[in-house]
Design a protein around this motif. Sequence first.
Motif, PDB file in Angstrom:
ATOM      1  N   VAL A 114     -59.786  -6.168 -33.845  1.00  0.00           N
ATOM      2  CA  VAL A 114     -59.111  -5.206 -32.975  1.00  0.00           C
ATOM      3  C   VAL A 114     -59.447  -5.471 -31.511  1.00  0.00           C
ATOM      4  CG1 VAL A 114     -59.036  -2.774 -32.293  1.00  0.00           C
ATOM      5  CG2 VAL A 114     -58.873  -3.392 -34.704  1.00  0.00           C
ATOM      6  N   ASP A 115     -60.735  -5.650 -31.221  1.00  0.00           N
ATOM      7  CA  ASP A 115     -61.168  -5.887 -29.840  1.00  0.00           C
ATOM      8  C   ASP A 115     -60.557  -7.170 -29.279  1.00  0.00           C
ATOM      9  OD1 ASP A 115     -62.658  -3.592 -30.022  1.00  0.00           O
ATOM     10  OD2 ASP A 115     -64.536  -4.625 -30.486  1.00  0.00           O
ATOM     11  N   ALA A 116     -60.460  -8.199 -30.119  1.00  0.00           N
ATOM     12  CA  ALA A 116     -59.883  -9.472 -29.670  1.00  0.00           C
ATOM     13  C   ALA A 116     -58.392  -9.311 -29.355  1.00  0.00           C
ATOM     14  CB  ALA A 116     -60.096 -10.547 -30.738  1.00  0.00           C
ATOM     15  N   ILE A 117     -57.676  -8.568 -30.182  1.00  0.00           N
ATOM     16  CA  ILE A 117     -56.251  -8.350 -29.955  1.00  0.00           C
ATOM     17  C   ILE A 117     -56.025  -7.564 -28.665  1.00  0.00           C
ATOM     18  CG2 ILE A 117     -54.189  -7.177 -30.826  1.00  0.00           C
ATOM     19  CD1 ILE A 117     -55.156  -7.855 -33.656  1.00  0.00           C
ATOM     20  N   ILE A 118     -56.853  -6.551 -28.440  1.00  0.00           N
ATOM     21  CA  ILE A 118     -56.718  -5.751 -27.214  1.00  0.00           C
ATOM     22  C   ILE A 118     -56.931  -6.619 -25.981  1.00  0.00           C
ATOM     23  CG2 ILE A 118     -57.803  -3.913 -25.863  1.00  0.00           C
ATOM     24  CD1 ILE A 118     -58.171  -2.374 -28.462  1.00  0.00           C
ATOM     25  N   GLU A 119     -57.887  -7.542 -26.036  1.00  0.00           N
ATOM     26  CA  GLU A 119     -58.112  -8.449 -24.900  1.00  0.00           C
ATOM     27  C   GLU A 119     -56.891  -9.338 -24.671  1.00  0.00           C
ATOM     28  OE1 GLU A 119     -60.552  -8.517 -22.596  1.00  0.00           O
ATOM     29  OE2 GLU A 119     -61.009  -6.619 -23.608  1.00  0.00           O
ATOM     30  N   GLY A 120     -56.258  -9.745 -25.770  1.00  0.00           N
ATOM     31  CA  GLY A 120     -55.033 -10.534 -25.636  1.00  0.00           C
ATOM     32  C   GLY A 120     -53.929  -9.739 -24.962  1.00  0.00           C
ATOM     33  N   ILE A 121     -53.783  -8.477 -25.348  1.00  0.00           N
ATOM     34  CA  ILE A 121     -52.779  -7.615 -24.719  1.00  0.00           C
ATOM     35  C   ILE A 121     -53.117  -7.400 -23.245  1.00  0.00           C
ATOM     36  CG2 ILE A 121     -51.779  -5.294 -24.716  1.00  0.00           C
ATOM     37  CD1 ILE A 121     -52.198  -5.198 -27.730  1.00  0.00           C
ATOM     38  N   ARG A 122     -54.404  -7.278 -22.951  1.00  0.00           N
ATOM     39  CA  ARG A 122     -54.836  -7.103 -21.564  1.00  0.00           C
ATOM     40  C   ARG A 122     -54.403  -8.301 -20.704  1.00  0.00           C
ATOM     41  NH1 ARG A 122     -58.886  -3.775 -20.289  1.00  0.00           N
ATOM     42  NH2 ARG A 122     -59.855  -4.065 -22.332  1.00  0.00           N
ATOM     43  N   ASP A 123     -54.587  -9.503 -21.253  1.00  0.00           N
ATOM     44  CA  ASP A 123     -54.202 -10.718 -20.519  1.00  0.00           C
ATOM     45  C   ASP A 123     -52.695 -10.737 -20.254  1.00  0.00           C
ATOM     46  OD1 ASP A 123     -56.789 -11.625 -20.427  1.00  0.00           O
ATOM     47  OD2 ASP A 123     -56.593 -12.914 -22.195  1.00  0.00           O
ATOM     48  N   ILE A 124     -51.907 -10.367 -21.277  1.00  0.00           N
ATOM     49  CA  ILE A 124     -50.448 -10.365 -21.102  1.00  0.00           C
ATOM     50  C   ILE A 124     -50.040  -9.355 -20.033  1.00  0.00           C
ATOM     51  CG2 ILE A 124     -48.238  -9.898 -22.219  1.00  0.00           C
ATOM     52  CD1 ILE A 124     -49.543 -10.800 -24.857  1.00  0.00           C
ATOM     53  N   GLY A 125     -50.589  -8.161 -20.101  1.00  0.00           N
ATOM     54  CA  GLY A 125     -50.226  -7.116 -19.151  1.00  0.00           C
ATOM     55  C   GLY A 125     -50.628  -7.440 -17.724  1.00  0.00           C
ATOM     56  N   ASN A 126     -51.793  -8.030 -17.562  1.00  0.00           N
ATOM     57  CA  ASN A 126     -52.302  -8.289 -16.209  1.00  0.00           C
ATOM     58  C   ASN A 126     -51.820  -9.596 -15.613  1.00  0.00           C
ATOM     59  OD1 ASN A 126     -53.750  -5.892 -16.250  1.00  0.00           O
ATOM     60  ND2 ASN A 126     -55.620  -6.851 -17.021  1.00  0.00           N
ATOM     61  N   ASN A 127     -51.405 -10.547 -16.442  1.00  0.00           N
ATOM     62  CA  ASN A 127     -51.149 -11.900 -15.931  1.00  0.00           C
ATOM     63  C   ASN A 127     -49.713 -12.396 -16.102  1.00  0.00           C
ATOM     64  OD1 ASN A 127     -53.908 -12.156 -15.219  1.00  0.00           O
ATOM     65  ND2 ASN A 127     -54.409 -12.719 -17.329  1.00  0.00           N
ATOM     66  N   SER A 346     -37.006  -1.191 -11.849  1.00  0.00           N
ATOM     67  CA  SER A 346     -38.350  -0.616 -11.960  1.00  0.00           C
ATOM     68  C   SER A 346     -38.914  -0.994 -13.328  1.00  0.00           C
ATOM     69  CB  SER A 346     -38.299   0.908 -11.802  1.00  0.00           C
ATOM     70  OG  SER A 346     -37.777   1.264 -10.545  1.00  0.00           O
ATOM     71  N   ILE A 347     -39.896  -1.902 -13.326  1.00  0.00           N
ATOM     72  CA  ILE A 347     -40.486  -2.392 -14.576  1.00  0.00           C
ATOM     73  C   ILE A 347     -41.716  -1.550 -14.901  1.00  0.00           C
ATOM     74  CG2 ILE A 347     -41.475  -4.387 -15.738  1.00  0.00           C
ATOM     75  CD1 ILE A 347     -39.902  -6.162 -13.839  1.00  0.00           C
ATOM     76  N   PRO A 348     -41.731  -0.852 -16.025  1.00  0.00           N
ATOM     77  CA  PRO A 348     -42.863   0.023 -16.353  1.00  0.00           C
ATOM     78  C   PRO A 348     -44.170  -0.745 -16.534  1.00  0.00           C
ATOM     79  CG  PRO A 348     -40.939   0.531 -17.705  1.00  0.00           C
ATOM     80  CD  PRO A 348     -40.653  -0.766 -17.015  1.00  0.00           C
ATOM     81  N   ASN A 349     -45.248  -0.089 -16.187  1.00  0.00           N
ATOM     82  CA  ASN A 349     -46.586  -0.625 -16.392  1.00  0.00           C
ATOM     83  C   ASN A 349     -46.933  -0.540 -17.882  1.00  0.00           C
ATOM     84  OD1 ASN A 349     -49.514  -0.680 -16.710  1.00  0.00           O
ATOM     85  ND2 ASN A 349     -49.650  -0.504 -14.497  1.00  0.00           N
ATOM     86  N   VAL A 350     -47.269  -1.682 -18.497  1.00  0.00           N
ATOM     87  CA  VAL A 350     -47.656  -1.704 -19.913  1.00  0.00           C
ATOM     88  C   VAL A 350     -49.004  -2.408 -20.090  1.00  0.00           C
ATOM     89  CG1 VAL A 350     -45.330  -1.517 -20.873  1.00  0.00           C
ATOM     90  CG2 VAL A 350     -46.215  -3.770 -20.280  1.00  0.00           C
ATOM     91  N   THR A 351     -49.891  -2.216 -19.110  1.00  0.00           N
ATOM     92  CA  THR A 351     -51.228  -2.787 -19.240  1.00  0.00           C
ATOM     93  C   THR A 351     -52.065  -1.953 -20.206  1.00  0.00           C
ATOM     94  OG1 THR A 351     -52.014  -1.474 -17.353  1.00  0.00           O
ATOM     95  CG2 THR A 351     -51.158  -3.691 -16.883  1.00  0.00           C
TER      96      THR A 351
END
Length: 458
Positions: A114-127, A346-351
Amino acid sequence: MRIQYNQGQFVQNRYNHTNTELNKTLNKLSSGYQINQAADDAAGLTISEKMRGQIRGLEQAAENIQDGISLVNVADSAMGIIQDPNLIRLRELAIQSANDTNTDEDRQKIQTEVDAIIEGIRDIGNNTEFNGMKLLAGTLDKDNNNHNVFSGSLANYVQQVTTTGGVTDVYSYNGKDYASAIIDFSNINSAQDASKLDGKGVYYTCCTCNKAYSIKFVNGTPDTSRLNEENPVMEVDISSITNGTDLVDKIIETAYGQPGYVHDPANQTPPSTATSFVNHYSQLTSDDAKIFIYDNREGYNNEPWPMSGSGVFELNVFGEPAVEPELFFHLKIQLGSNENQNLQISIPNVTVEYLKLDPLKMDTQAQANAALTKLDAVMAKVSKSRSIMGSYANRLEHAYNTASNTGENLTKAESNLRDADMANEITKLNKDQVLLQSSQSMMTQINQMSQSILEILA
């Protein structure tokens, strides 16, 4: 016989005229244009140049739109990856962890994934970027025109809210000014638009106390018992509303008990049919889809509201939780060849931070069940964001088709105005060549006649 007038002069003039016309025809045939210089058609040249500017502008606008479509597609693709496989996998893990056949050690391993997947989502949202711009990590809750864009609040469904935070507008009547708040409901154009107001509302306080007056929209029979509370709430039925003007009329009818009522600020007493809601600072009037909420006492319109809880105006029902504003990345795509022909995107924030996806614990069965509830809400938010991207993509495609078709038709019109009719010009060329040769022949004959006359005189 007269010698002052020589027929050769006439022939020479015709020869010069024909030669000039022949040169013009040659210019048109060689360039393909019937307007090669301003003298050819001064008015036509002006119109043609204006059209050319429009055509070139539309060609660039079409390229802009294609860039916009690419940008929207990048954002949508990134959101799609966040949704599937990442969020779907997280939901699978939550369901697995909720099963009591798992031991604590099993759930720890689940939590690691779970933690690894969340980090992956974090990278997509921020980068996720397009031309160096971060698309999914917007930080603004207002658009480029400083309008509120709270997708879950009342402000998303109105065209103008000019006084959020304070009663700083002015309602003028018979030469007198009154402190007022203004809401423009022009964006309400259908029953579907009106239905989005269900459960939402506004509240405001008077200019001399902190008593709050709330207007709440409900889809059905209003609860009138709240009109007599310390901070009254007037519920307005929106079930039959199809546009902003109808909504404003319904608010005033509900408050005063009379359709089409207009309150005179000089009359301090509301009509006998009025509810207890329109008392003190809570008078209402309208201008089509715009409603004025004003204090019928003079002297408060120049104050810097709010002050110490007085003169407050907010976009939620008093005592009920305000809807959290959503954050966006805003940009404008130039769709046409003229000023202000653009589309606000207007692109919503999905971080991870904004979706409140971290922390997401599944160490116990109870935590796994709570994670399921959270994940369902997150998936709904991401799905909504993707639908917004889809609507932008469709609109941009329509705009591209419009720009292309308009450019094509303008090009045809400009061609009719400026391009040479080759068949007609060739006909003129042949005619001028015949006339030129005839003039040359006549000049030869006239010269021979002159020689004969000179011989006679000799």
